[in-house]
Design a protein around this motif. Structure first.
Motif, PDB file in Angstrom:
ATOM      1  N   SER A   1       0.837  -1.192   0.000  1.00 43.02           N
ATOM      2  CA  SER A   1       0.000   0.000   0.000  1.00 43.02           C
ATOM      3  C   SER A   1       0.874   1.244   0.000  1.00 43.02           C
ATOM      4  CB  SER A   1      -0.920   0.035   1.229  1.00 43.02           C
ATOM      5  OG  SER A   1      -0.151   0.236   2.402  1.00 43.02           O
ATOM      6  N   LEU A   2       0.248   2.380  -0.308  1.00 47.13           N
ATOM      7  CA  LEU A   2       0.956   3.654  -0.230  1.00 47.13           C
ATOM      8  C   LEU A   2       1.433   3.919   1.200  1.00 47.13           C
ATOM      9  CD1 LEU A   2      -1.388   5.963  -2.383  1.00 47.13           C
ATOM     10  CD2 LEU A   2       0.865   5.120  -3.036  1.00 47.13           C
ATOM     11  N   ASP A   3       0.565   3.668   2.151  1.00 47.94           N
ATOM     12  CA  ASP A   3       0.935   3.925   3.542  1.00 47.94           C
ATOM     13  C   ASP A   3       2.089   3.045   3.988  1.00 47.94           C
ATOM     14  OD1 ASP A   3      -0.902   5.957   3.984  1.00 47.94           O
ATOM     15  OD2 ASP A   3      -2.506   4.558   4.527  1.00 47.94           O
ATOM     16  N   ALA A   4       2.165   1.839   3.435  1.00 49.26           N
ATOM     17  CA  ALA A   4       3.271   0.952   3.799  1.00 49.26           C
ATOM     18  C   ALA A   4       4.606   1.521   3.319  1.00 49.26           C
ATOM     19  CB  ALA A   4       3.044  -0.438   3.214  1.00 49.26           C
ATOM     20  N   VAL A   5       4.602   2.145   2.150  1.00 48.62           N
ATOM     21  CA  VAL A   5       5.818   2.784   1.650  1.00 48.62           C
ATOM     22  C   VAL A   5       6.237   3.912   2.586  1.00 48.62           C
ATOM     23  CG1 VAL A   5       6.802   4.147  -0.241  1.00 48.62           C
ATOM     24  CG2 VAL A   5       5.353   2.176  -0.738  1.00 48.62           C
ATOM     25  N   ALA A   6       5.263   4.738   2.998  1.00 50.52           N
ATOM     26  CA  ALA A   6       5.570   5.832   3.911  1.00 50.52           C
ATOM     27  C   ALA A   6       6.087   5.304   5.242  1.00 50.52           C
ATOM     28  CB  ALA A   6       4.340   6.691   4.137  1.00 50.52           C
ATOM     29  N   ALA A   7       5.455   4.241   5.745  1.00 53.17           N
ATOM     30  CA  ALA A   7       5.854   3.699   7.049  1.00 53.17           C
ATOM     31  C   ALA A   7       7.287   3.193   7.027  1.00 53.17           C
ATOM     32  CB  ALA A   7       4.906   2.569   7.453  1.00 53.17           C
ATOM     33  N   THR A   8       7.721   2.692   5.857  1.00 52.29           N
ATOM     34  CA  THR A   8       9.084   2.175   5.742  1.00 52.29           C
ATOM     35  C   THR A   8      10.091   3.286   5.445  1.00 52.29           C
ATOM     36  OG1 THR A   8       8.234   0.072   4.903  1.00 52.29           O
ATOM     37  CG2 THR A   8      10.567   0.533   4.527  1.00 52.29           C
ATOM     38  N   ALA A   9       9.755   4.150   4.498  1.00 54.15           N
ATOM     39  CA  ALA A   9      10.726   5.133   4.015  1.00 54.15           C
ATOM     40  C   ALA A   9      10.870   6.329   4.936  1.00 54.15           C
ATOM     41  CB  ALA A   9      10.335   5.607   2.607  1.00 54.15           C
ATOM     42  N   VAL A  10       9.762   6.818   5.489  1.00 57.05           N
ATOM     43  CA  VAL A  10       9.789   8.055   6.268  1.00 57.05           C
ATOM     44  C   VAL A  10      10.019   7.710   7.737  1.00 57.05           C
ATOM     45  CG1 VAL A  10       8.536  10.172   6.855  1.00 57.05           C
ATOM     46  CG2 VAL A  10       8.154   9.059   4.636  1.00 57.05           C
ATOM     47  N   PRO A  11      11.047   8.271   8.347  1.00 60.76           N
ATOM     48  CA  PRO A  11      11.327   7.948   9.754  1.00 60.76           C
ATOM     49  C   PRO A  11      10.115   8.193  10.650  1.00 60.76           C
ATOM     50  CG  PRO A  11      13.145   9.175   8.822  1.00 60.76           C
ATOM     51  CD  PRO A  11      12.056   9.188   7.789  1.00 60.76           C
ATOM     52  N   ASP A  12       9.868   7.244  11.522  1.00 61.27           N
ATOM     53  CA  ASP A  12       8.724   7.349  12.420  1.00 61.27           C
ATOM     54  C   ASP A  12       8.802   8.598  13.294  1.00 61.27           C
ATOM     55  OD1 ASP A  12       6.333   5.864  13.639  1.00 61.27           O
ATOM     56  OD2 ASP A  12       7.568   6.289  15.414  1.00 61.27           O
ATOM     57  N   SER A  13      10.028   9.030  13.576  1.00 60.72           N
ATOM     58  CA  SER A  13      10.221  10.149  14.501  1.00 60.72           C
ATOM     59  C   SER A  13       9.753  11.479  13.944  1.00 60.72           C
ATOM     60  CB  SER A  13      11.706  10.270  14.872  1.00 60.72           C
ATOM     61  OG  SER A  13      12.487  10.524  13.705  1.00 60.72           O
TER      62      SER A  13
END
Length: 950
Positions: free
Chosen positions: A38-50
């Motif tokens: 999913s799109l959100d999965a890409v964000a969750a992996t690529a963009v630091p959670d912090s």
């Protein structure tokens, strides 16, 4: 039954579905290649959670509107503006954009979606138009070398000031400026002079130069008051005292007045706005700067020059490119990295369409209107201050100025309100006899225009009348009919490759869709014809639009406030650094003057820091592409008490989300510094994370990247500066820090574009666009990784919104360079990615969210096809010096000529054979590869004689 509601049917297709390229099924295929669900999965992996926004951000940005709804809202705002006949002057004039130029340039995506002509073989059209601009400026000013445009007249004056300082031999810090200079120019000069230690001396020069040494002098011709004085004696005196001289001149007046170059000026500057460029409430407009030949290599910005291609044919390119900031960095003499190309093209076409006789007629009409106006006022007992003027009449009306200006306004005319006793009235090509009569009526003066015209002499000094020729080149004589102009513009557009024909996958530059609904309002008269110094009550619609945009941008970036005054990204950087320096001064810490800048940063960062009076200290880059934390801590320890700021681009210039960005910000703050987050890569953040929330104190935003203002062949740009609460008092033009551009709101003529974009996308649409951009970049990286190494990746092997393809090993093994690949892409009908930035020998690719899967695959397939050709060079099938890559691009002419290459003609012309999307979208470059060194050694920067093309 799952049918759409009547409401949904009524509203139609959401704009986000028009802006975002990949359809849902295409996105699924792209996600599968990446290995995400999913799109959100890409964000969750690529963009630091912090740094991610975990909760919806409170925003006053309303839910997404359709195109029709947003246009209706903007029309309602436009209707709140009151457009009067502009007789305010102050360097801004009413003008007529010839419809053939309006439709075929300003409203034509072939022109406004083009990129900076760094790939000159597929940019010959806009380069030819810019050469015409340079030629017109050089001819009219009487100096041989003119640049390809600057941002506005005030910043051009500031650039001229620093040019004179570095080009001259005088050691004095004093720069003398005529008091009769445009007030907005004086303010920008003060802003630019102070950090550089330049002592600005503004004085009345009617009695000669002041005592003491000086390095430079700025004169106005005519002055801000309208007065025309012979500057030759002052120029000669300055030269005798070892100083150089710049003259701010009205380009239209120079069709009638002796040009400053003939009077001894070393540099001439001004604006080309009145050459057919709409007022636009202050911009964008193309400024000009011309210099004597010996100062050609000192020019800031861009310079178009003549060179030759591989077959020896004349070809155009950007000359002296080693002056660019990404090469010279803190040693750059200017932070200007853009121009006002689209507006310079309009001005050049205006000059070509009217020709020298047409321009002279417009100037004569403008002057006669002013002369007759003054005669009528004098006859009615009004004191006219000056006897010699071109288009501006200054009058003294003790205690009556406000009442007269109001009376004129009631008649639909705006005058310049200088003080309670003084008014300025400026004429233009729009001025009619009816306007003169309305002005006389406002003064209570009865006058007969015809009788006055017959009895009134011109008001130009006889000894300053121009005798030299100008615009003699055929370009200014061959396109005088509309048919000829239309065909010339079509020929030029066909010599270019813009976004209307292909994706332009430029890393760091974000060449995304510029939707027609966003572009349409910029030529609405209510926006286009508004004078920047019109009374605020006349501009309530534009001011509301600007307020909306500044508020929305602040909320989206996590800052307290935004100013749209900076009219380029470079000016936004400068404004942000000025804010930081002023903040430290306000706390008694003016000793803080060190600016830390990562080695990977865009070169304008370093140049802007120096301009703001800061010392640049470079922080190393780790092998991962991140900021080297050990080196950062060492530099902070070394310079802590002097630390003013860290400039960091996020995501990094290397196209990755650095996981330790909060740690970096915290370390700088702990040492008392401020964090400047360069917004160049905001296209990867909007809707996901906000710089102002994860540690930034200030950012500039490139509206010509993330927020859809088109690049226009290299400009216009808008670079708003966004700041945290403690820096709000230090925004430009707010009192603590002076203005950084001529107009109060920079270039508001193009602000309807991002307003429409934000209004139609809404917060959900913006997040979807950002996620799609991330997916597109990772899809490209995934498909090309087995053919070209991807230099940097972040978490989970993902990149941000762009990826860097590393060709250094390929070049070492085969001799094939990034230049060869870039030029070969033109044979495929595709614009090259960003070359050798931020790492030499690489290509940086950014597909954006607007390209559909078919277009992205067309680029990927072309790159794979090129790798196959590289492999044939590596295998020895083709020599390193004679193969389809080294000889690219191939023109039609070279294919029908004698052929003695080891590869067939059809492969040269049609790589990948008849593959759909390649063969049927063939682009024929007009010239072969250009010899840049030849052009720099033999500098020709104006239209060459016809014999040069023989």
């Amino acid at each position: 039954m799952n049918r759409p509601s009547l409401h949904d049917l009524e509203r139609g297709v959401p704009f986000v579905d028009r802006h975002v390229g990949p359809r849902p099924a295409e996105l699924d295929r792209m996600l599968a290649v990446i290995g995400a669900d999913s799109l959100d999965a890409v964000a969750a992996t690529a963009v630091p959670d912090s740094i991610q926004d975990r909760e919806p951000v409170a925003s006053t940005l309303p839910p997404a509107a359709t195109e029709a709804e947003a246009l209706a809202e903007l029309r309602a705002l436009a209707a709140r503006n009151t457009v009067t006949v502009p007789m305010i002057g102050l360097g801004y004039s009413g003008t007529i954009t010839p419809p053939v130029i309006l439709r075929n340039v300003l409203e034509n995506p072939a022109w406004y979606t083009a990129y900076t002509p760094y790939q000159p073989e597929i940019s010959q059209g806009r380069l030819e138009a810019l050469l015409a601009f340079q030629t017109a400026v050089a001819d009219l000013t009487g100096l041989p070398v003119a640049g390809a445009s600057l941002l506005d007249e005030a910043t051009a004056a500031a650039e001229a000031m620093t040019l004179l300082r570095r080009a001259g031999r005088a050691k004095s810090p004093r720069f003398v400026v005529d008091a009769d200079t445009l007030p907005q120019t004086l303010e920008v000069l003060h802003t630019r002079a102070a950090p550089l230690g330049i002592e600005l001396v503004v004085t009345d020069l009617s009695g000669g130069l002041p005592e003491g040494e000086l390095f430079g002098l700025l004169l106005s011709y005519p002055g801000a008051s309208g007065e025309v004085r012979d500057p030759s004696a002052l120029i000669a005196e300055a030269h005798e005292r070892g100083a150089l001289v710049a003259v701010a001149a009205d380009l239209l007046a120079l069709t009638l007045l002796t040009p400053p170059g003939e009077l001894g000026a070393d540099a001439v500057l001004g604006t080309t706005q009145r050459f057919g460029v709409p007022l636009g409430f202050g911009g964008p407009h193309a400024a000009y700067l011309s210099v004597a030949q010996k100062y050609a290599r000192q020019l800031p910005g861009r310079l178009v020059g003549l060179s030759r291609d591989a077959d020896g044919n004349p070809a155009l390119r950007l000359a002296l490119q080693t002056r660019e900031q990404h090469i010279r960095r803190e040693k750059a003499t200017s932070n200007i990295c853009t121009a006002q190309v689209l507006l310079a093209v309009v001005a050049a076409c205006y000059a070509a369409y009217h020709g020298p006789d047409g321009l002279r007629r417009i100037a004569e009409r403008t002057h006669r209107m002013a002369a007759v106006l003054a005669a009528g006022l004098r006859e009615g007992g009004v004191e006219v201050v000056h006897g010699a003027f071109f288009d501006t009449v200054q009058v003294r009306v003790p205690g009556r100025a406000e009442a007269i200006a109001d009376a004129a306004h009631d008649r639909g005319i705006a005058l310049r309100r200088i003080d309670a006793d003084t008014l300025g009235i400026s004429t233009s090509e729009l001025t009619t006899v009816a306007h003169l009569e309305a002005v006389w009526a406002a003064f209570g003066v009865p006058a007969d225009a015809a009788a006055l015209d017959a009895a009134t002499d011109d008001a130009l000094p006889a000894d300053l009348l121009r005798t030299s020729e100008y615009l003699t080149h055929p370009t200014f004589h061959e396109h005088r009919s509309e048919t000829a102009m239309m065909r010339w513009l079509r020929r030029l557009a066909d010599a270019d490759l813009a976004l209307d024909r292909t994706m332009i996958p430029l890393g760091s530059c974000t060449m995304k869709l510029n939707a027609a609904a966003e572009m349409e309002p910029i030529t609405w008269p209510a926006f286009a014809d508004l004078h920047p110094f019109a009374p605020a009550a006349d501009a309530t619609g534009s001011l509301q639009m600007i307020e909306d945009l500044e508020r929305w941008l602040a909320e989206l970036t996590g800052y307290a406030a935004v100013s749209v005054q900076p009219n380029a990204g470079s000016q936004g950087e400068f404004a942000g650094l000025l804010a930081i320096a002023a903040y430290h001064r306000s706390r008694g810490e003016s000793h803080r003057d060190v600016c830390l800048i990562p080695a990977s940063a865009h070169g304008t960062n370093a140049a802007s820091a120096v301009m703001a009076g800061l010392r640049v200290v470079v922080v190393a880059t780790a092998p991962t592409g991140d900021v080297d934390l050990d080196d950062l801590h060492a530099k902070i320890a070394e310079h802590g008490p002097s630390l003013a700021a860290l400039m960091i681009t996020y995501p990094s210039t290397h196209g990755v989300f650095e996981t330790q960005v909060r740690e970096v910000c915290d370390a700088v703050h702990a040492a008392g510094g401020q964090v400047y987050v360069d917004g160049a890569n905001l296209n990867a953040l909007v809707g996901l994370a906000r710089p102002g929330a994860f540690g930034g104190d200030v950012s500039h935003l490139n509206l010509h990247k993330t927020f859809c203002i088109p690049h226009g062949g290299g400009g216009p740009g808008v670079g708003p500066v966004a700041v945290a609460e403690h820096l709000v008092p230090f925004l430009p033009g707010r009192g603590e820090v002076g203005a950084v551009s001529a107009a109060p709101h920079g270039s508001p003529g193009v602000l309807p574009i991002p307003w429409m974009f934000l209004r139609m996308m809404g917060t959900d649409g913006l997040r979807r666009a950002t996620l799609t951009a991330l997916v597109a970049a990772n899809y490209v990286a995934a498909r090309l990784r087995e053919h070209y190494p991807v230099l940097y990746t972040g978490a989970g092997g993902l990149v941000a919104h762009e990826c860097i393809l590393d060709l250094r090993g390929i070049t070492k093994d085969t001799g094939v360079t990034v230049d060869d690949v870039a030029k070969r892409l033109a044979d495929y009908g595709i614009h090259a990615p960003t070359m050798s930035f931020p790492v030499a020998g690489t290509l940086m690719v950014e597909p954006t969210e607007s390209e559909d899967l078919a277009e992205i695959d067309r680029f990927v397939d072309a790159m794979i096809g090129i790798k196959a050709e590289i492999d044939r060079v590596a295998a020895g099938e083709w020599p390193v010096e004679d193969n389809p890559l080294r000889n690219a691009p191939h023109t039609a002419a070279c294919l029908v000529d004698k052929w003695d290459h080891p590869y067939p003609r059809d492969l040269a012309a049609y790589p990948l054979g008849g593959t759909p999307g390649v063969h049927d979208r063939k682009v024929w470059p007009p010239v072969r590869r250009i010899d840049g060194a030849h052009g720099d050694r033999n500098l020709v920067c104006s239209c060459p004689p016809v014999e040069a093309f023989a």
